[in-house]
Every structure is written in structure tokens, then in C-alpha cells.
Write an enzyme that holds these catalytic residues in place. Sequence first.
Site: not given
Length: 458
Positions: A69-70, A178, A197, A321
Site C-alpha cells: 500500500g505504501t 483502512q 494485509h 513513549c
Amino acid sequence: MPYFDAASAAPLHPVARQALLASLDEGWADPARLYREGRRARMLLDAAREAAAEAVGCRPDELVFTPSGTHAVHTGIAGALAARRRVGRRLVHSAVEHSSVLHSADAHVAGGGSAAEVAVSAAGAVTAADFVRAVEVEGTALACLQSANHEVGTLQPVEEVAHACREAGVPLLVDAAQSLGWGPVAGPWSLLAASAHKWGGPAGVGLLVVRKGVRFAAQGPADEREAGRSPGFVNLPAVVAAAASLRAVRAEADAEAARLRGLVERIRAGVREGVPDVEVVGDPEHRLPYLVTFSCLYVDGESLLHALDAEGFAVSSGSSCTSSTLTPSHVLRAMGVLSEGNVRVSLPWGAAAEDVERFLRVLPGAVAGVRGALGAPEGAAGSVPGRDAVVVDALGKRCPIPVIELAKVIGTVPVGGTVTVLADDTAARLDIPAWCGMRGQEYVGEPEEGRYVIRRTQ
């Protein structure tokens, strides 16, 4: 182990597994060849393309398969911009696009182009009018807008924007990674990218659709395969499995969406009931049916993910974090919401209700354990007035320590007094104002970089 990170990668759909195994025997040859094995491979490729095109709502000759997809996003943006160079070199995108779009924008700017970022609301959506105004600026060559956000699930007004882009004569590229498994993208968009995926297909397969009539100039060395837009030998077994699984999930989408939406509503309510000082982020109505994101005050996101993993739950986070960049997710930053202790739960197809209930039983203890280890205060700050102004030095300390230190001292100043927090963690720019909103205190501002002033109002 309950897997609650389908937004990153959905488990392989049974239909995809069956199609993959079958096509390993039938689809190994070069589909460009004329001998029997090649013809058989070509038939599989054509059938996969037709099935995928039907699901997208486009013509088969408008769709090509890419390695991811990228790759589809990068190829689509580069090709559309190159073809419209005479119109201008301006790219418009929302502030919450996937990193593949943002990286393409950075590369475009580095090459001499320009990019305009459209802000989003606290729910994570652009205002169609704002996006259209940005598109209508002279010299705009391409606009990019995701169909749904990958971190908080908020749906974007793609159909309205697509119609406006058509009127303005600017092509719109939609990142539908998505949402495509749940249904086609409405509106007269020009280009579309997606990733197998995300819907239960194998990794390593993407889709790029370029509508007929849209100017497109593929970049890089010429290649005769996939209409010259995606070079190299296609991974035919994976492509067949991707198309088969897309058709399969679409057949189940309406019923499964209703079921998962109910489970997500249970999580949204259960988190608020079971965990104090929590913010559920994203649009509560206009969102994907399977995804919910929330942030917990006074919590180290990485520690919380480890605690949940120890209980058998796989979730993800946009907290700084948990990131190697030490900055909050660009999505949470653009929304201006609490980033510390962030958890994204994205339920896979077939997620069990009993797993959701056990997650809600485990979560409060996991959050309390992390807060206790960090020495977070319990409940609201006490009122023991002392000095009118207090300075908290939290330099060199990462989220959520600066906010915890603020909470510990706010009760030592009288109403009307101020606390100044010195913090060089970029997350403080989000989390300190968010804490003020949750605690009913006044966030005065950041008069100097890394210097945050809070006034006690209650």
C-alpha cells in the site's frame, strides 16, 4: 492470545489462505508468456484484477497491483504530480494522513515543490470547506485525503471533497487502506491506494487505481508490466489471495461491521467506567466500526502495552513513549488531544465478545499498576496553599512525568496562583493542556519554548 491490532495487519482470512495455496500450484508461471502455464497464470491474474476492481468500483484496466500500500501511495502521488507539472507543483493533504503520504510530501518539497497541510478538528476530521479552499489555490496539482484515519478511526468527508475537487479540476488521491474492506469509497475520486494485509489478505500486495482521463506519468525506469505503473514480476499467488479475501470480507462486511461496532461501543463505555482520568479520542459516530483509541492520564504508553501483553492482549499505541522518534503520533498532535498512555484497540474479523470483556477486566489493573510505578497522584490535587507561583523542573524527563509533577504541586498554590512546568519532551505540548482540560484548570500558554504556565482555578 487475543489479537487487537487489526489496523496494523489483519490476520490472514481463511479464503486468502485457500486461494494462496491453490495458486502456488497454478500461478507460478509468467503471465506474459503464451504457453499453457503462462496462459493459466494470465487467467488467474485477470480474474484477480476483475474481482478487485469490482470491490473498488472501478474498471479492471484502471487497477494495478503493487508490492504494498505504501508503494501504491508513493507511486500514485509521484505519477500524478509529474503529469500535472505544468499546472503547478502544489500538493494538498490533511494533517492526519498516513506517513506514506507525508513522506511523499516531504520528498516533493525537497524536489522543489510545495505542500499545504489542512488542519483537523479535535475528532480528527477535516472540514470539507477548509480542504476545498486549500485545493482551490492556484497551482494546486494534487490533493490527498484518507477515507478513514488509521489511528483513531475517524471517517473523512471524502465524497463531498471529491465532488469539489472535480469542480476545481484537481485530482484527488484517496488512501483507502483502512476502509476498503468495509465498502467502496464514494465520490468521483481520481486515484485510490489500498493494502491487502489490512483486510485479511497477504502482506506484500497493494492496489493503485488511476481513473480513465486522469493524467498520470509513471516515474522511474519504464516497465511493461502492470500498465507501466508498478515494475517487476507480480506476486501472483499473493495477488490472487488478496483479491479473493477482499471479495470474501465484502460479503460479510455489513453483518460483521454491526457486530464489531457493538463491541467497540462496549469498550468505549467500559474504559470510561473502569479507568479514571481517561480520554476516548476520535469521532464517536463517524468512524470505522472496529477501532477505538483512548489515552490514560499519568501513564507511560510503553509500560501499559507491556502490561497488557503480559495479560495476553496485543494492542498498539501512538504515545511518544512507544516510539523511536520520542514524539507523539502526528495524528494525536494534529488533533491536540492527550497522547500519554495512548492505546489503540482494533478488533479483527471474528473477535470474540468474551475477549473484549476480559480486556475490560484487565485494563484497570494494568493502568493502576503503571501509575503506581510512576508515583502518580490519586484523585484530584489537594488544597494546601503556599506560594503564589511554583516552578517545576521536568527537563530531561519523558512523558508522563512532567504532567505527574504538575499534578503533585497544583494544590500547593492558591486559586489564582500559577505553576510553571519546564519540560523539553514534545509530548508536554499536548499533555499539559489536555490535563488542564480534564482537571478544570486554566492553561495560560507557553510564553517560551518548553515553559508551560498553568493557573489554578479550582
